[in-house]
Each structure stands twice: as C-alpha cells, then as structure tokens.
Scaffold this motif. Structure first.
Motif, PDB file in Angstrom:
ATOM      1  N   GLY A 113     -10.147  85.901  43.182  1.00 39.65           N
ATOM      2  CA  GLY A 113     -10.113  87.022  42.434  1.00 39.65           C
ATOM      3  C   GLY A 113     -10.484  86.592  40.910  1.00 39.65           C
ATOM      4  O   GLY A 113     -11.258  87.380  40.335  1.00 39.65           O
TER       5      GLY A 113
ATOM      6  N   GLY B 185     -14.087  85.868  40.896  1.00 28.25           N
ATOM      7  CA  GLY B 185     -15.000  87.184  40.966  1.00 28.25           C
ATOM      8  C   GLY B 185     -14.908  87.632  39.563  1.00 28.25           C
ATOM      9  O   GLY B 185     -16.090  88.176  39.268  1.00 28.25           O
ATOM     10  N   TYR B 186     -13.811  87.718  39.089  1.00 30.99           N
ATOM     11  CA  TYR B 186     -13.564  88.295  37.547  1.00 30.99           C
ATOM     12  C   TYR B 186     -14.482  87.477  36.561  1.00 30.99           C
ATOM     13  O   TYR B 186     -15.225  88.159  35.922  1.00 30.99           O
ATOM     14  CB  TYR B 186     -12.036  88.245  37.121  1.00 30.99           C
ATOM     15  CG  TYR B 186     -11.910  88.702  35.775  1.00 30.99           C
ATOM     16  CD1 TYR B 186     -11.955  89.963  35.408  1.00 30.99           C
ATOM     17  CD2 TYR B 186     -11.659  87.966  34.685  1.00 30.99           C
ATOM     18  CE1 TYR B 186     -11.747  90.577  34.293  1.00 30.99           C
ATOM     19  CE2 TYR B 186     -11.407  88.128  33.534  1.00 30.99           C
ATOM     20  CZ  TYR B 186     -11.629  89.556  33.200  1.00 30.99           C
ATOM     21  OH  TYR B 186     -11.265  90.068  31.736  1.00 30.99           O
TER      22      TYR B 186
ATOM     23  N   LEU C 207     -18.327  88.500  37.491  1.00 28.00           N
ATOM     24  CA  LEU C 207     -18.470  89.732  36.869  1.00 28.00           C
ATOM     25  C   LEU C 207     -18.449  89.793  35.252  1.00 28.00           C
ATOM     26  O   LEU C 207     -19.297  90.760  34.738  1.00 28.00           O
ATOM     27  CB  LEU C 207     -17.282  90.674  37.486  1.00 28.00           C
ATOM     28  CG  LEU C 207     -17.788  91.185  38.925  1.00 28.00           C
ATOM     29  CD1 LEU C 207     -16.489  92.081  39.551  1.00 28.00           C
ATOM     30  CD2 LEU C 207     -18.973  91.730  39.296  1.00 28.00           C
TER      31      LEU C 207
ATOM     32  N   ILE D 146     -17.372  98.594  34.290  1.00 29.22           N
ATOM     33  CA  ILE D 146     -16.048  98.330  35.202  1.00 29.22           C
ATOM     34  C   ILE D 146     -15.878  99.662  36.373  1.00 29.22           C
ATOM     35  O   ILE D 146     -15.500  99.209  37.486  1.00 29.22           O
ATOM     36  CB  ILE D 146     -14.769  98.370  34.284  1.00 29.22           C
ATOM     37  CG1 ILE D 146     -14.804  96.997  33.659  1.00 29.22           C
ATOM     38  CG2 ILE D 146     -13.504  98.354  35.433  1.00 29.22           C
ATOM     39  CD1 ILE D 146     -13.663  96.978  32.393  1.00 29.22           C
TER      40      ILE D 146
ATOM     41  N   ALA E 117     -18.520  99.340  38.741  1.00 30.34           N
ATOM     42  CA  ALA E 117     -18.419  98.278  39.874  1.00 30.34           C
ATOM     43  C   ALA E 117     -17.206  98.347  40.621  1.00 30.34           C
ATOM     44  O   ALA E 117     -16.837  97.739  41.539  1.00 30.34           O
ATOM     45  CB  ALA E 117     -18.185  96.719  38.803  1.00 30.34           C
ATOM     46  N   SER E 118     -16.392  99.267  40.360  1.00 29.72           N
ATOM     47  CA  SER E 118     -15.166  99.404  41.100  1.00 29.72           C
ATOM     48  C   SER E 118     -15.239  99.715  42.817  1.00 29.72           C
ATOM     49  O   SER E 118     -14.481  99.136  43.224  1.00 29.72           O
ATOM     50  CB  SER E 118     -14.140 100.493  40.444  1.00 29.72           C
ATOM     51  OG  SER E 118     -14.932 101.838  40.838  1.00 29.72           O
TER      52      SER E 118
ATOM     53  N   THR F  32     -15.524  96.087  43.610  1.00 28.26           N
ATOM     54  CA  THR F  32     -14.353  95.092  43.464  1.00 28.26           C
ATOM     55  C   THR F  32     -13.141  95.720  44.448  1.00 28.26           C
ATOM     56  O   THR F  32     -12.501  94.871  44.956  1.00 28.26           O
ATOM     57  CB  THR F  32     -14.009  95.257  41.980  1.00 28.26           C
ATOM     58  OG1 THR F  32     -13.878  96.478  41.534  1.00 28.26           O
ATOM     59  CG2 THR F  32     -14.961  94.564  41.268  1.00 28.26           C
ATOM     60  N   ASN F  33     -13.083  96.991  44.564  1.00 24.08           N
ATOM     61  CA  ASN F  33     -12.148  97.695  45.451  1.00 24.08           C
ATOM     62  C   ASN F  33     -12.447  97.061  46.978  1.00 24.08           C
ATOM     63  O   ASN F  33     -11.458  96.767  47.740  1.00 24.08           O
ATOM     64  CB  ASN F  33     -12.227  99.114  45.524  1.00 24.08           C
ATOM     65  CG  ASN F  33     -11.432  99.568  44.189  1.00 24.08           C
ATOM     66  OD1 ASN F  33     -10.868  99.027  43.279  1.00 24.08           O
ATOM     67  ND2 ASN F  33     -11.661 100.868  43.898  1.00 24.08           N
TER      68      ASN F  33
ATOM     69  N   GLY G 212     -13.909  94.357  47.974  1.00 23.05           N
ATOM     70  CA  GLY G 212     -13.460  93.111  47.902  1.00 23.05           C
ATOM     71  C   GLY G 212     -12.082  92.826  48.080  1.00 23.05           C
ATOM     72  O   GLY G 212     -11.335  92.034  48.756  1.00 23.05           O
ATOM     73  N   SER G 213     -11.272  93.639  47.434  1.00 24.73           N
ATOM     74  CA  SER G 213      -9.765  93.797  47.350  1.00 24.73           C
ATOM     75  C   SER G 213      -9.404  94.129  48.590  1.00 24.73           C
ATOM     76  O   SER G 213      -8.315  93.504  49.103  1.00 24.73           O
ATOM     77  CB  SER G 213      -9.150  94.446  46.326  1.00 24.73           C
ATOM     78  OG  SER G 213      -7.758  94.608  46.250  1.00 24.73           O
TER      79      SER G 213
ATOM     80  N   ASP H  46      -7.684  99.990  46.246  1.00 26.58           N
ATOM     81  CA  ASP H  46      -7.971  98.443  46.170  1.00 26.58           C
ATOM     82  C   ASP H  46      -7.055  97.808  47.519  1.00 26.58           C
ATOM     83  O   ASP H  46      -7.196  96.684  47.847  1.00 26.58           O
ATOM     84  CB  ASP H  46      -7.526  97.575  44.993  1.00 26.58           C
ATOM     85  CG  ASP H  46      -5.938  97.801  44.557  1.00 26.58           C
ATOM     86  OD1 ASP H  46      -5.281  98.700  45.321  1.00 26.58           O
ATOM     87  OD2 ASP H  46      -5.686  97.454  43.628  1.00 26.58           O
TER      88      ASP H  46
END
Length: 419
Positions: free
Chosen positions: A291, A294-295, A298, A343, A346-347, A350-351, A353-354, A402
């Motif tokens: 995580g 990835g952060y 990004l 953000i 991109a959610s 990212t969601n 991936g989570s 997520d």
C-alpha cells in the motif's frame, strides 16, 4: 465575471446533488439476485424487517453524503480562489510578518478555519444521521472534541507539508514536483510509523486486551501465522459507535493488533479469531508495504500532473483566479482542488487494489482458521452493526468500497465450504 463563474459552479454542484439523489434513491438496483434468495448472503435471512428497512434507508443517505462531500470541498477551493479570499489571507500574513514561517502559519490558520466552517454543515449532518440510526453513540461534546483535534492535527501536518512544498516551488520552478516527491517518501514512512503511538491515542484510549484467555488464543493464532506479537490492544470505541472493527496498524516496532471493544462485546471468540486471522493475512502478505509503495508511485504521478495543470491554469486563468504564480501561497486552494480531483479520479483503481488485498486476507483467514461458519456469522454481524448494504449500487462500489461487498465475501466463504 467572477461572480457569474461562482454562481455557475454553485448551480452545477446543486444539479450534481439532484442527479446523485435520483440515482441513489430511485434508479440504483440494490436487490439480491434471485438465485441468492434464502442463502446466507441474503440479508433477509439474518436481519429482521426493521433492520432491513434501516439498512436500506441509512445506506442511501450515507452514500449521498459521500458523493456530496468531495465536490463540496472542490466548491470551497474554487470559491475561495475566484472570490479573492485566498489572496486576502496571503496579504494578512505578509502584513503581519516578513518571516516565511510565520506567514505560512498565519495563512494556513485562516485558510484552515475557513475550510472548517465551510465543511462543518455536511460533517454535522453526517454525525446527526449516524446518531439517528444508532450507529454513533457519541455525544455532541465528544464529537466536537474530535473535530477540534482533527483541526489541529491537520493544521500542524499541513504546515509542515505546505511550508516545504512552497519553498521547493520557489527554489525549483520546474522540478519542484520531483523534489517534493522525493521528500514525501521518508515523510510517509515516518507518519505511518508514529500513527499508532502518537496520533491515534489523541482520539481514543488504547490498552492491553483485558480478556487474557482470548488474548492467548489470538497470540497462538499469530504464532501459527509466524507473526511476532506479544500483545493485543483494545480501544474503547463503544463510547462513540455501535459499529465493529479490528485492524493491524503501524510498521516495525510500532505495529499493533487492535480490537474495538464493540467487537469484543458483540462477537463470539470464534468470530473474533476469524477477523484476527483476516488482519494477520494483511500482515503476512505485507499489504501495508504494498500500500505504501502504491501510494508513493501514485504520489509521483499526481505531483507531476498537478505541476502541469497548475502551470496551465495560472497561465490561462491567472487573472480570474487572482494568481500570478503557482509559488505564491494563495495558490494552495488550486493545489488542493486539483489533488482532490485526481484522488477521486484514481479511487476506482485504488479501491480495486484494496478490494483485491481484502479478498486475499479473507482467503488467508479461511486457510488459517478453517472456520467458515464463524466467518459468515462475523460478516453478517458486521452488516447488522453498521447497517451496511450487502449489494451496493455500482457507482457506490466503484468509488467508495475499498472492501468487497458483504454479498461477495459471504458467497466466497460459501463456495469454499462447498469445495
């Protein structure tokens, strides 16, 4: 002209709110597929009629508030820019002192205060609905205390970030984004390291798990998973919420296994062990490090895009936005608005991936405990305590979830059971 732009943006926000209301309350389909009726994933099998009604009602309200809150922040950033309020804050800071540190402190205070006041109505509405539906047990005094702590924690964190960021903008006019990214890496690691021992205790009281028999079971499970753990922590969340939760936080020597006392009070030992096995799955598979990686990636892409978009906006609309350069601190609302938009855009990624990591953790819990019934019951209890939808609308799942939906998580356990 500026007043017209402000008026148009406010109207656009209101129209967006109406469209989201129509989608969530009248168009979105949240029903369970026919072939799943009567299964353990069907909320009608584990919720009574009142709980079903409250779950559907509260989920719609909560989802609407989610979709209204982020564009509401954008609205604030745009209005404070175009109406010249940000420029006024910058002038106040310059008239007060010539020292850049003090100027940043003063500008950020007025900016943070304006943001707090502007966003307070939506925050309060969300709090009131959580009380009405008996999710929150927090008194207004306690809730307001958390809001004030939030204000000062964000203020101090923002000061460090903003002061360094704008110093880099002045020194490295074209490559500031790269320098900012390089500095963000140790800062991110540092904040993750201190979170459990410095920031979290500001909001709640953490202490070793009182139930030593349960702690022994959890530590035995951790030993089975080859996790070095000597303590399990309990946090007194029952004074604030009826929801359930457990998590693993921190890195290195500051990593902690934490259980909400609501989880301890409402779930059986078998269910708690399944949830703990899920959290251990995150630890074993090093999801916190993935995580962070990835952060960091990004953040690199985001800062580069922000530098390009800000330069374009100031060059083309600088007069309208009351900006002459991106390095003046009054451009902060533009920086934050673009950041928030990126953000949000991109959610979905990212969601996704989570949700993948959460699925992996669920599978790990099944293999570690071999207790599918406890897992199913735990997910059903989590649904009941949080009045969650088991099958949320598509847009809600993409932009907000997520974690996999409860329907997906329960079905996965059922399929594993059938094998």
């Amino acid at each position: 002209m500026k007043i017209k732009w402000a008026f148009r943006v406010v109207i656009a926000y209101l129209l967006f709110g109406i469209l989201m209301y129509l989608y969530l309350f009248h168009m979105a389909n949240t029903s369970i597929p026919t072939n799943l009726k009567g299964t353990s994933a069907d909320p009608a099998t584990f919720l009574n009629s009142r709980e079903l009604f409250l779950s559907e009602d509260y989920s719609k309200i909560r989802n609407l508030l989610f979709f209204l809150s982020t564009p509401y922040e954008w609205l604030f950033y745009f209005l404070i820019l175009i109406l010249g309020i940000s420029t006024v804050f910058e002038k106040w800071s310059r008239h007060t002192s010539r020292n850049r540190i003090i100027q940043t402190l003063i500008y950020l205070f007025w900016f943070s205060l304006a943001s707090f006041i502007f966003t307070f109505p939506l925050s309060y509405i969300s709090y009131r609905f959580s009380c009405i539906y008996h999710i929150s047990t927090q008194t207004f005094h306690s809730w307001m205390k958390d809001e004030i702590i939030d204000f000062w924690v964000n203020y101090v964190t923002m000061f460090v970030i903003v002061f360094v960021l704008y110093a880099l903008m002045k020194k490295f006019k074209k490559k500031w984004w790269l320098m900012a990214w390089l500095l963000s890496i140790p800062f991110t690691i540092f904040m993750t390291f201190i979170q459990p021992v410095v920031i979290d205790p500001l909001y709640n009281h953490f202490y070793p798990l009182k139930d030593k028999a349960l702690e022994a079971k959890i530590l035995a499970l951790a030993d089975k998973a080859h996790i070095p753990a000597n303590h399990v922590y309990e946090v007194n969340m029952s004074a604030k919420t009826n929801a359930l939760n457990a998590y693993v936080t921190g890195i290195g020597s500051n990593s902690r296994i934490v259980l909400w006392d609501t989880t301890l009070n409402k779930l059986s030992d078998r269910e708690i062990l399944f949830i703990m096995a899920h959290e251990m799955g995150h630890y074993v598979e090093k999801h916190i490090y993935f995580g962070m990686a990835g952060y960091i990636i990004l953040t690199l892409i985001g800062l580069w895009l922000i530098s390009k978009i800000m330069a374009y906006m100031v060059k083309k609309y600088g007069r309208t936005l009351n900006l002459t350069s991106i390095s003046q601190i009054s451009s902060l609302p533009l920086f934050l608005m673009i950041s928030s938009m990126l953000i949000f855009a991109a959610s979905p990624l990212t969601n996704w991936g989570s949700r993948y990591e959460e699925t992996r953790a669920d599978r790990y819990a099944i293999h570690l405990t071999h207790d599918k019934k406890a897992g199913i019951k735990a997910f059903q209890d989590l649904t009941r305590s949080g009045l969650s939808e088991v099958n949320p609308p598509l847009l809600v799942k993409i932009f907000r979830y997520d974690h996999p939906t409860m329907m997906e998580r329960i079905l996965r356990l059922e399929k594993y059971k059938n094998k």
